[in-house]
Write a protein that holds these residues in place. Structure first.
Motif, PDB file in Angstrom:
ATOM      1  N   THR A   1      47.265  11.321 -12.119  1.00 48.88           N
ATOM      2  CA  THR A   1      47.215  12.402 -13.112  1.00 48.88           C
ATOM      3  C   THR A   1      46.707  13.695 -12.473  1.00 48.88           C
ATOM      4  OG1 THR A   1      45.004  11.702 -13.806  1.00 48.88           O
ATOM      5  CG2 THR A   1      46.881  10.798 -15.018  1.00 48.88           C
ATOM      6  N   GLY A   2      46.988  14.804 -13.157  1.00 47.08           N
ATOM      7  CA  GLY A   2      46.584  16.109 -12.646  1.00 47.08           C
ATOM      8  C   GLY A   2      47.386  16.546 -11.440  1.00 47.08           C
ATOM      9  N   VAL A   3      48.552  15.918 -11.225  1.00 46.95           N
ATOM     10  CA  VAL A   3      49.393  16.224 -10.066  1.00 46.95           C
ATOM     11  C   VAL A   3      50.705  16.831 -10.551  1.00 46.95           C
ATOM     12  CG1 VAL A   3      50.583  15.294  -8.053  1.00 46.95           C
ATOM     13  CG2 VAL A   3      48.380  14.321  -8.758  1.00 46.95           C
ATOM     14  N   THR A   4      51.050  17.996 -10.048  1.00 46.19           N
ATOM     15  CA  THR A   4      52.265  18.703 -10.438  1.00 46.19           C
ATOM     16  C   THR A   4      53.250  18.750  -9.287  1.00 46.19           C
ATOM     17  OG1 THR A   4      51.028  20.107 -11.971  1.00 46.19           O
ATOM     18  CG2 THR A   4      53.202  20.887 -11.306  1.00 46.19           C
ATOM     19  N   ALA A   5      54.485  18.358  -9.561  1.00 45.29           N
ATOM     20  CA  ALA A   5      55.557  18.515  -8.577  1.00 45.29           C
ATOM     21  C   ALA A   5      56.046  19.956  -8.663  1.00 45.29           C
ATOM     22  CB  ALA A   5      56.684  17.532  -8.849  1.00 45.29           C
TER      23      ALA A   5
ATOM     24  N   VAL B   1      53.786   7.262  -9.926  1.00 42.17           N
ATOM     25  CA  VAL B   1      54.083   8.145 -11.046  1.00 42.17           C
ATOM     26  C   VAL B   1      53.181   9.368 -10.951  1.00 42.17           C
ATOM     27  CG1 VAL B   1      54.308   8.329 -13.548  1.00 42.17           C
ATOM     28  CG2 VAL B   1      54.576   6.097 -12.444  1.00 42.17           C
ATOM     29  N   LEU B   2      53.789  10.550 -11.046  1.00 44.09           N
ATOM     30  CA  LEU B   2      53.042  11.807 -11.010  1.00 44.09           C
ATOM     31  C   LEU B   2      53.000  12.398 -12.419  1.00 44.09           C
ATOM     32  CD1 LEU B   2      54.647  13.425  -7.831  1.00 44.09           C
ATOM     33  CD2 LEU B   2      52.744  11.793  -7.958  1.00 44.09           C
ATOM     34  N   GLU B   3      51.816  12.745 -12.891  1.00 45.55           N
ATOM     35  CA  GLU B   3      51.647  13.326 -14.219  1.00 45.55           C
ATOM     36  C   GLU B   3      50.791  14.580 -14.114  1.00 45.55           C
ATOM     37  OE1 GLU B   3      51.562  14.702 -17.639  1.00 45.55           O
ATOM     38  OE2 GLU B   3      52.752  12.860 -17.443  1.00 45.55           O
ATOM     39  N   ARG B   4      51.321  15.709 -14.589  1.00 47.60           N
ATOM     40  CA  ARG B   4      50.578  16.965 -14.459  1.00 47.60           C
ATOM     41  C   ARG B   4      49.411  17.061 -15.430  1.00 47.60           C
ATOM     42  NH1 ARG B   4      55.504  20.819 -16.584  1.00 47.60           N
ATOM     43  NH2 ARG B   4      55.535  20.118 -18.759  1.00 47.60           N
ATOM     44  N   GLU B   5      49.474  16.328 -16.559  1.00 45.19           N
ATOM     45  CA  GLU B   5      48.352  16.332 -17.501  1.00 45.19           C
ATOM     46  C   GLU B   5      47.193  15.516 -16.937  1.00 45.19           C
ATOM     47  OE1 GLU B   5      48.163  17.975 -20.338  1.00 45.19           O
ATOM     48  OE2 GLU B   5      50.219  18.750 -20.332  1.00 45.19           O
ATOM     49  N   ALA B   6      46.010  15.719 -17.511  1.00 49.96           N
ATOM     50  CA  ALA B   6      44.827  15.003 -17.033  1.00 49.96           C
ATOM     51  C   ALA B   6      44.838  13.535 -17.441  1.00 49.96           C
ATOM     52  CB  ALA B   6      43.561  15.680 -17.559  1.00 49.96           C
ATOM     53  N   VAL B   7      45.609  13.204 -18.478  1.00 48.30           N
ATOM     54  CA  VAL B   7      45.682  11.832 -18.984  1.00 48.30           C
ATOM     55  C   VAL B   7      47.146  11.441 -19.098  1.00 48.30           C
ATOM     56  CG1 VAL B   7      45.067  10.267 -20.867  1.00 48.30           C
ATOM     57  CG2 VAL B   7      43.526  12.149 -20.263  1.00 48.30           C
ATOM     58  N   ALA B   8      47.489  10.232 -18.659  1.00 45.22           N
ATOM     59  CA  ALA B   8      48.864   9.745 -18.744  1.00 45.22           C
ATOM     60  C   ALA B   8      49.156   9.221 -20.148  1.00 45.22           C
ATOM     61  CB  ALA B   8      49.088   8.639 -17.715  1.00 45.22           C
TER      62      ALA B   8
END
Length: 418
Positions: A82-86, A36-43
């Motif tokens: 977290t902190g990862v943007t597609a 799972v990729l989440e651009r925010e720092a916290v899921a």
């Protein structure tokens, strides 16, 4: 910078309730590497900064619910980064990403888009006036109050009178802000009876219906809102904070970049009852499909989507294709937007553009009635649920399925569904 390349079995974009539920459902059933990729720092998604109760059991707050869903996904064996943007696509099932460890290219056997929705800000609503500070959306307000403990003002106007508007009212009161009014351009509010009564009586906040924001006032900091009423009168409400609520749109940018067809009504990816988009191997689920539904609904869709993804991976899923489902005015849209013949769907969500009094929903294909249902009160910006068992009657080679609004003249007085 060099881009690192690697592969996984399923990549899920978005770590909100829907995305985490998909990941958990896949990992629990042994579907290889699920990431799972989440651009925010916290899921955890939007519930992280919704401090009201009612998530699952009554006593559970949004942050508690978010923490539990993250823990459940991790406990199932899914990876949550977290902190990862597609940022884009390098192929039908390959994503380019950027994050703390640099640039990556991730290839997968299936991709699930769970990117959620966002409120349109004042600029997108084309509200005239100056550009002062103190103008927020509900999400910005909740993050400022609940996550960062920031001061947001002393006297506010909330634009909107639907369920999310009441969440904004609660956040403002938590921050010690006096709320001068909730306003809506609709002829009546879309709050539940209890919420509307609490706003007016419990909090002493007037709900102004039929009032459009004609202009924002102030230099440096907002100083007031000019309202245009149905009879043409202009009035001004003094305030130093304005919160625009509702008017959600799917966060569909990544889907659009990947060539995923969007439904013109929802403005999110067009999907069938198995959450499949028009791109083979790409699925979409949650509020990117229908802005916006509660966290529990999104999570339930995520669990169902996990079953569909597993079917795709092992070849046991239904054949692709199926006729489009059209919502006829005054209905605005329906999701999912395509029928899968002989495959029942748990349910559909719809929106209407106007309040409907004792309507009857009629589902037809090529003049043949598949289903009829009498819903409860129907208001704009409120969810309308439609049963999905009728999809088993759809003709795969037939024309589009149409959902229309009838009335009591259709002779529906008894059971609510057929």
């Amino acid at each position: 910078m060099r881009r690192r390349q690697r592969g996984v079995d399923v990549v899920v974009v978005g770590a909100g309730p829907a995305g985490l539920a998909v990941a958990r459902g896949l990992a629990e059933h042994g579907v290889g590497v699920v990431e799972v990729l989440e651009r925010e720092a916290v899921a955890g998604g939007v519930p992280r900064h919704c401090h009201h109760r009612g998530f699952g059991r009554w006593g559970v707050t949004g942050p508690q619910y978010a923490a539990r869903t993250v823990e459940a996904a991790l406990g199932s064996g899914a990876r949550v980064r977290t902190g990862v943007t597609a940022t884009g696509w390098a192929g039908p099932l390959t994503l380019d990403t950027t994050g703390p460890h640099g640039l990556e290219r991730i290839a997968a056997r299936a991709v699930v888009l769970a990117t959620g929705a966002r409120e349109r800000p004042r600029s997108a609503r084309l509200v005239p006036g100056t550009r002062p500070a103190g103008v927020l959306t509900t999400g910005e307000l909740q993050q400022a109050v609940h996550l960062h403990g920031q001061r947001v003002g002393t006297r506010a106007v909330v634009v909107g009178a639907e369920p999310v508007s009441y969440a904004a009212l609660s956040a403002l009161r938590r921050a010690g802000v006096t709320v001068a009014a909730l306003t809506t351009d609709q002829p009546r509010h879309q709050l539940g009876r209890a919420s509307a009564a609490m706003a007016r009586i419990g909090h002493g906040v007037p709900v102004l219906t039929g009032a459009t924001v004609a202009e924002l006032l102030g230099r440096g900091r907002v100083s007031g809102v000019r309202l245009r009423h149905r009879d043409g009168r202009l009035t001004t409400v003094d305030c130093d904070t304005v919160v625009f609520t509702g008017d959600f749109v799917p966060d569909h940018e990544l889907a659009r970049r990947g060539g995923v067809a969007l439904d013109p009504g929802t403005r999110g990816p067009a999907v069938d009852g198995a959450f499949r988009t028009g791109v083979e191997g790409v699925f979409a689920v949650g509020n990117v499909l229908h802005a916006v539904e509660p966290a529990l609904w999104a999570a339930r869709e995520g669990a169902l989507a996990a079953d569909a993804v597993r079917g795709f991976l092992d070849g046991s899923g239904p054949a692709p294709g199926g006729p489009a489902i059209e919502a006829v005015a005054p209905l605005r849209w329906v999701a999912p937007n395509r029928a899968v013949p002989r495959v029942p769907v748990e349910g559909f969500v719809l929106r209407t553009s106007e309040a409907l009094t004792r309507p009857v929903l009629v589902v037809t294909q090529d003049g043949r009635r598949l289903h009829r249902q009498v819903p409860r009160g129907v208001l704009p910006n409120r969810t309308l649920h439609l049963a999905g068992h009728w999809t088993g009657k759809v003709d795969a080679t037939g024309g589009p399925v149409r959902i229309t609004v009838g009335g009591l003249r259709d002779g529906i007085f008894g059971a609510a569904t057929e």
